[in-house]
Write a protein that holds these residues in place. Structure first.
Motif, PDB file in Angstrom:
ATOM      1  N   PHE A 201       0.875  -1.092  -0.137  1.00  0.00           N
ATOM      2  CA  PHE A 201       0.085   0.193  -0.011  1.00  0.00           C
ATOM      3  C   PHE A 201       0.892   1.304   0.200  1.00  0.00           C
ATOM      4  O   PHE A 201       1.655   1.455   0.892  1.00  0.00           O
ATOM      5  CB  PHE A 201      -0.732  -0.059   1.149  1.00  0.00           C
ATOM      6  CG  PHE A 201      -1.979   1.112   1.285  1.00  0.00           C
ATOM      7  CD1 PHE A 201      -2.187   2.070   0.354  1.00  0.00           C
ATOM      8  CD2 PHE A 201      -3.013   1.217   2.431  1.00  0.00           C
ATOM      9  CE1 PHE A 201      -3.065   3.083   0.522  1.00  0.00           C
ATOM     10  CE2 PHE A 201      -3.940   1.959   2.435  1.00  0.00           C
ATOM     11  CZ  PHE A 201      -3.883   3.081   1.466  1.00  0.00           C
ATOM     12  N   PHE A 202       0.882   1.914  -1.143  1.00  0.00           N
ATOM     13  CA  PHE A 202       1.692   3.395  -1.328  1.00  0.00           C
ATOM     14  C   PHE A 202       0.789   4.399  -0.845  1.00  0.00           C
ATOM     15  O   PHE A 202      -0.531   4.498  -1.581  1.00  0.00           O
ATOM     16  CB  PHE A 202       2.172   3.594  -2.713  1.00  0.00           C
ATOM     17  CG  PHE A 202       3.174   2.648  -3.068  1.00  0.00           C
ATOM     18  CD1 PHE A 202       3.834   1.782  -1.956  1.00  0.00           C
ATOM     19  CD2 PHE A 202       3.534   2.535  -4.175  1.00  0.00           C
ATOM     20  CE1 PHE A 202       4.940   0.768  -2.261  1.00  0.00           C
ATOM     21  CE2 PHE A 202       4.664   1.666  -4.589  1.00  0.00           C
ATOM     22  CZ  PHE A 202       5.300   0.902  -3.653  1.00  0.00           C
ATOM     23  N   ILE A 224      -1.247   3.350  -4.723  1.00  0.00           N
ATOM     24  CA  ILE A 224      -1.127   2.096  -5.413  1.00  0.00           C
ATOM     25  C   ILE A 224      -1.331   0.986  -4.344  1.00  0.00           C
ATOM     26  O   ILE A 224      -0.856   1.272  -3.251  1.00  0.00           O
ATOM     27  CB  ILE A 224       0.372   1.854  -6.188  1.00  0.00           C
ATOM     28  CG1 ILE A 224       0.445   2.731  -7.384  1.00  0.00           C
ATOM     29  CG2 ILE A 224       0.769   0.545  -6.272  1.00  0.00           C
ATOM     30  CD1 ILE A 224       1.846   2.544  -8.142  1.00  0.00           C
ATOM     31  N   PHE A 225      -1.798  -0.117  -4.737  1.00  0.00           N
ATOM     32  CA  PHE A 225      -2.071  -1.172  -3.933  1.00  0.00           C
ATOM     33  C   PHE A 225      -1.590  -2.730  -4.752  1.00  0.00           C
ATOM     34  O   PHE A 225      -1.663  -2.600  -6.025  1.00  0.00           O
ATOM     35  CB  PHE A 225      -3.728  -1.598  -3.677  1.00  0.00           C
ATOM     36  CG  PHE A 225      -4.212  -0.288  -3.227  1.00  0.00           C
ATOM     37  CD1 PHE A 225      -4.383   0.252  -1.798  1.00  0.00           C
ATOM     38  CD2 PHE A 225      -4.742   0.878  -4.194  1.00  0.00           C
ATOM     39  CE1 PHE A 225      -5.004   1.344  -1.550  1.00  0.00           C
ATOM     40  CE2 PHE A 225      -5.392   1.896  -3.773  1.00  0.00           C
ATOM     41  CZ  PHE A 225      -5.523   2.383  -2.415  1.00  0.00           C
ATOM     42  N   GLU A 249      -1.526 -12.643  -8.829  1.00  0.00           N
ATOM     43  CA  GLU A 249      -0.979 -11.474  -8.165  1.00  0.00           C
ATOM     44  C   GLU A 249      -2.099 -10.269  -8.753  1.00  0.00           C
ATOM     45  O   GLU A 249      -2.582 -10.546  -9.958  1.00  0.00           O
ATOM     46  CB  GLU A 249       0.271 -10.974  -8.082  1.00  0.00           C
ATOM     47  CG  GLU A 249       0.961 -10.998  -9.485  1.00  0.00           C
ATOM     48  CD  GLU A 249       2.347 -10.765  -9.804  1.00  0.00           C
ATOM     49  OE1 GLU A 249       3.056 -10.406  -8.428  1.00  0.00           O
ATOM     50  OE2 GLU A 249       2.797 -10.957 -10.841  1.00  0.00           O
ATOM     51  N   ALA A 250      -2.388  -9.348  -8.120  1.00  0.00           N
ATOM     52  CA  ALA A 250      -3.114  -8.256  -8.513  1.00  0.00           C
ATOM     53  C   ALA A 250      -2.605  -6.756  -8.099  1.00  0.00           C
ATOM     54  O   ALA A 250      -2.130  -6.470  -6.966  1.00  0.00           O
ATOM     55  CB  ALA A 250      -4.576  -8.540  -7.830  1.00  0.00           C
ATOM     56  N   ASP A 453      -3.463  -3.578   6.838  1.00  0.00           N
ATOM     57  CA  ASP A 453      -4.430  -4.578   7.440  1.00  0.00           C
ATOM     58  C   ASP A 453      -5.871  -3.854   7.021  1.00  0.00           C
ATOM     59  O   ASP A 453      -6.827  -4.803   7.122  1.00  0.00           O
ATOM     60  CB  ASP A 453      -4.170  -4.579   8.888  1.00  0.00           C
ATOM     61  CG  ASP A 453      -3.223  -5.297   9.407  1.00  0.00           C
ATOM     62  OD1 ASP A 453      -2.654  -6.215   8.703  1.00  0.00           O
ATOM     63  OD2 ASP A 453      -2.765  -5.302  10.622  1.00  0.00           O
ATOM     64  N   SER A 454      -5.901  -2.542   6.348  1.00  0.00           N
ATOM     65  CA  SER A 454      -7.092  -1.966   5.689  1.00  0.00           C
ATOM     66  C   SER A 454      -7.452  -2.386   4.685  1.00  0.00           C
ATOM     67  O   SER A 454      -8.672  -2.221   4.186  1.00  0.00           O
ATOM     68  CB  SER A 454      -7.078  -0.477   6.233  1.00  0.00           C
ATOM     69  OG  SER A 454      -6.349   0.072   5.314  1.00  0.00           O
ATOM     70  N   MET A 455      -6.608  -2.945   3.938  1.00  0.00           N
ATOM     71  CA  MET A 455      -6.864  -3.216   2.545  1.00  0.00           C
ATOM     72  C   MET A 455      -7.855  -4.450   2.355  1.00  0.00           C
ATOM     73  O   MET A 455      -7.674  -5.528   3.429  1.00  0.00           O
ATOM     74  CB  MET A 455      -5.396  -3.723   1.968  1.00  0.00           C
ATOM     75  CG  MET A 455      -4.618  -2.641   1.597  1.00  0.00           C
ATOM     76  SD  MET A 455      -3.046  -3.344   0.751  1.00  0.00           S
ATOM     77  CE  MET A 455      -3.548  -4.387  -0.613  1.00  0.00           C
ATOM     78  N   THR A 456      -8.698  -4.409   1.535  1.00  0.00           N
ATOM     79  CA  THR A 456      -9.576  -5.622   1.046  1.00  0.00           C
ATOM     80  C   THR A 456      -9.664  -5.747  -0.320  1.00  0.00           C
ATOM     81  O   THR A 456      -9.061  -4.931  -1.145  1.00  0.00           O
ATOM     82  CB  THR A 456     -10.956  -5.068   1.476  1.00  0.00           C
ATOM     83  OG1 THR A 456     -11.571  -4.072   0.585  1.00  0.00           O
ATOM     84  CG2 THR A 456     -11.115  -4.590   2.930  1.00  0.00           C
ATOM     85  N   ASN A 457     -10.318  -6.856  -0.723  1.00  0.00           N
ATOM     86  CA  ASN A 457     -10.157  -7.375  -2.075  1.00  0.00           C
ATOM     87  C   ASN A 457     -10.800  -6.611  -2.913  1.00  0.00           C
ATOM     88  O   ASN A 457     -10.743  -6.637  -4.094  1.00  0.00           O
ATOM     89  CB  ASN A 457     -10.587  -8.842  -2.080  1.00  0.00           C
ATOM     90  CG  ASN A 457      -9.850  -9.740  -1.648  1.00  0.00           C
ATOM     91  OD1 ASN A 457      -8.433  -9.633  -1.513  1.00  0.00           O
ATOM     92  ND2 ASN A 457     -10.325 -11.057  -0.975  1.00  0.00           N
TER      93      ASN A 457
END
Length: 470
Positions: A201-202, A224-225, A249-250, A453-457
């Motif tokens: 996560f940027f 950017i994720f 990867e994504a 940790d806040s990133m989601t799909n």
């Protein structure tokens, strides 16, 4: 913002000096002692802060475990070679002394040699710093150890396959070919590094479009994720991510400014199957529509004025295919390159104007493999990409991109934000220089470790990503 990490680590250094247990130096720890001596000599706060980051039990233990697995360290490989007497920590290569150093061309790329004498991206000098021992996460090490002998092969399409014939990146989390014997094996080892962590996560990444006179023409700010969708070892969900079957990867990008392109969003999903093109979508806010892109669109600049294309956002991210590209191991060598100290400071020392370097650049000796990716289709924008892969990080230290006439067109050079206690990587800064036309894109990054940790799909769904712009 760039100095906040230095201040925090200087506090840690003070605490370490006053109160923490002193660890006895053991075989393999000399690199930390070298840094301690060097930092004492330079007196620079950023060097002292780096010592604070590496001089602890967690770092020593993880470094030793990777050394035991590999059978070498960067230091042990360098010790087997003969190097010029001047080439040691503390020595500074300058415009005034470079002509008296005939060995420089054997260690330093022409791009950096030219920076000492050119008016385009000029620098005052290159300071040699001690060589650091790098490594990835313990989970990746454990997964690699568990693979057993000869776990992978490469099929006729150039795909990585496991012993059961399944896609290697989908079925296994371990690193392939850690002792590569040819260019194809090295290419898969480089691919396996990914971005050096399960999630990235940027917040934010600044991408500066810079002229040949070092003038800022346009500055893009973005998020950017990136997420590893298979073979996850350190962050939940472990293993493979449900709902992204077949995807390794994504990556996702969301531009926040300037205003005329605010909300431009891109999502790229990488399938393991060589015959399946990336799921590549771009939302264009001015048109209020989403475009489905193809692999060839990866050659386009991410935004107007940038030298950075979609295929190069992590130095090299186009799809492996033996039928379209040839992968050739060229040599093993030692180069000078910026250290991966971005968790503490920027060794490039990018100036506040975003388009120049402020003085002395730090570099260390690195053992690398060098391989060429040669275009067989005669349709790709580069005829060759020459990649210098570090023997500890398994990531590119330096990348040259050659045009259809055989001349170097662009180079990629970066420094990573590496966490010594965990072995996780993100980024601190990068330079993508168009040496043919003397233009550059200079990137500076705030790696959002605390927000991962806040990133989601949902981020990797273009319809949901674009709504984050509001």
């Amino acid at each position: 913002m760039k100095f906040s990490k230095i201040k925090t680590l200087l506090i840690c250094l003070t605490i370490a000096v006053l109160g923490l247990t002193t660890f006895n130096a053991k075989a393999g720890d000399e690199w930390i002692d070298n840094w301690k001596s060097f930092a004492s000599e330079t007196g620079l706060p950023e060097h002292a802060a780096w010592v604070a980051a590496i001089d602890n039990a967690e770092v020593r233990a993880l470094a030793r475990d990777w050394e035991d697995f590999r059978g070498y360290t960067a230091s042990s490989l360098l010790a087997k070679e003969s190097h010029p007497a001047e080439l040691k920590p503390g020595f500074i290569i300058t415009k005034e002394n470079i002509d008296s150093l005939p060995w420089v061309k054997d260690y330093l790329s022409q791009f950096w040699i030219d920076r000492l004498t050119s008016d385009w991206l000029p620098i005052k000098g290159i300071r040699i710093v001690p060589t650091t021992h790098y490594y990835m996460q313990r989970g990746r090490l454990d997964a690699t150890k568990a693979l057993g002998p000869d776990p992978f092969t490469i099929n006729e399409k150039g795909e990585l396959r496991d012993k059961n014939g399944e896609h290697g990146f989908l079925s296994e989390a371990g690193l392939p070919f850690t002792n590569p014997q040819n260019g194809e094996e090295l290419n898969w080892l480089f691919n396996a590094h990914g971005v050096g962590t399960d999630d990235l996560f940027f917040d934010t990444i600044d991408m500066a479009a810079c002229s040949g006179t070092n003038v800022l023409e346009r500055l893009y700010k973005a998020n950017i994720f990136w997420r590893r969708m298979a073979g996850r070892v350190s962050a939940p969900p472990l293993g493979n991510v449900e709902g992204f079957e077949g995807i390794t990867e994504a990556g996702a990008l969301l531009i926040k400014s300037p205003r005329d392109v605010r909300g431009l969003a891109g999502v790229r999903l990488r399938f393991a199957d060589a015959d399946r093109d990336d799921d590549f979508k771009l939302y264009i806010p001015s048109l209020k529509r989403t475009r489905q892109l193809t692999g060839t669109n990866g050659q386009d600049p991410i935004a107007p004025g940038l030298e950075l294309t979609w295929d190069e956002w992590r130095s090299n991210w186009f799809k492996t295919d033996r039928r379209k590209f040839k992968y050739t191991l060229i040599k093993e060598t030692t180069i000078l390159h910026s250290p991966e100290v971005g968790n503490v400071y920027d060794p490039y020392r990018i100036a506040d104007d975003s388009c120049s370097l402020s003085g002395i650049v730090d570099m260390e000796l690195r053992p690398v493999w060098v391989y060429d990716i040669t275009d067989l289709t005669e349709t790709y924008q580069y005829s060759v990409k020459r990649v210098h892969v570090d023997k500890e990080t398994y990531y590119s230290q330096y990348l040259e991109m050659v045009d259809r006439n055989g001349d170097i067109w662009r180079i990629w050079d970066d420094t990573r934000d590496w966490e010594p206690t965990t072995g996780r990587f993100m980024w601190r800064s990068a330079i993508i220089a168009n040496v043919r036309d003397e233009r550059a894109t200079i990137i500076t990054v705030d790696s959002a470790w605390e927000k991962i940790d806040s990133m989601t799909n949902a981020i990797f769904n273009i319809d949901q990503l674009r709504d984050r712009r509001n």
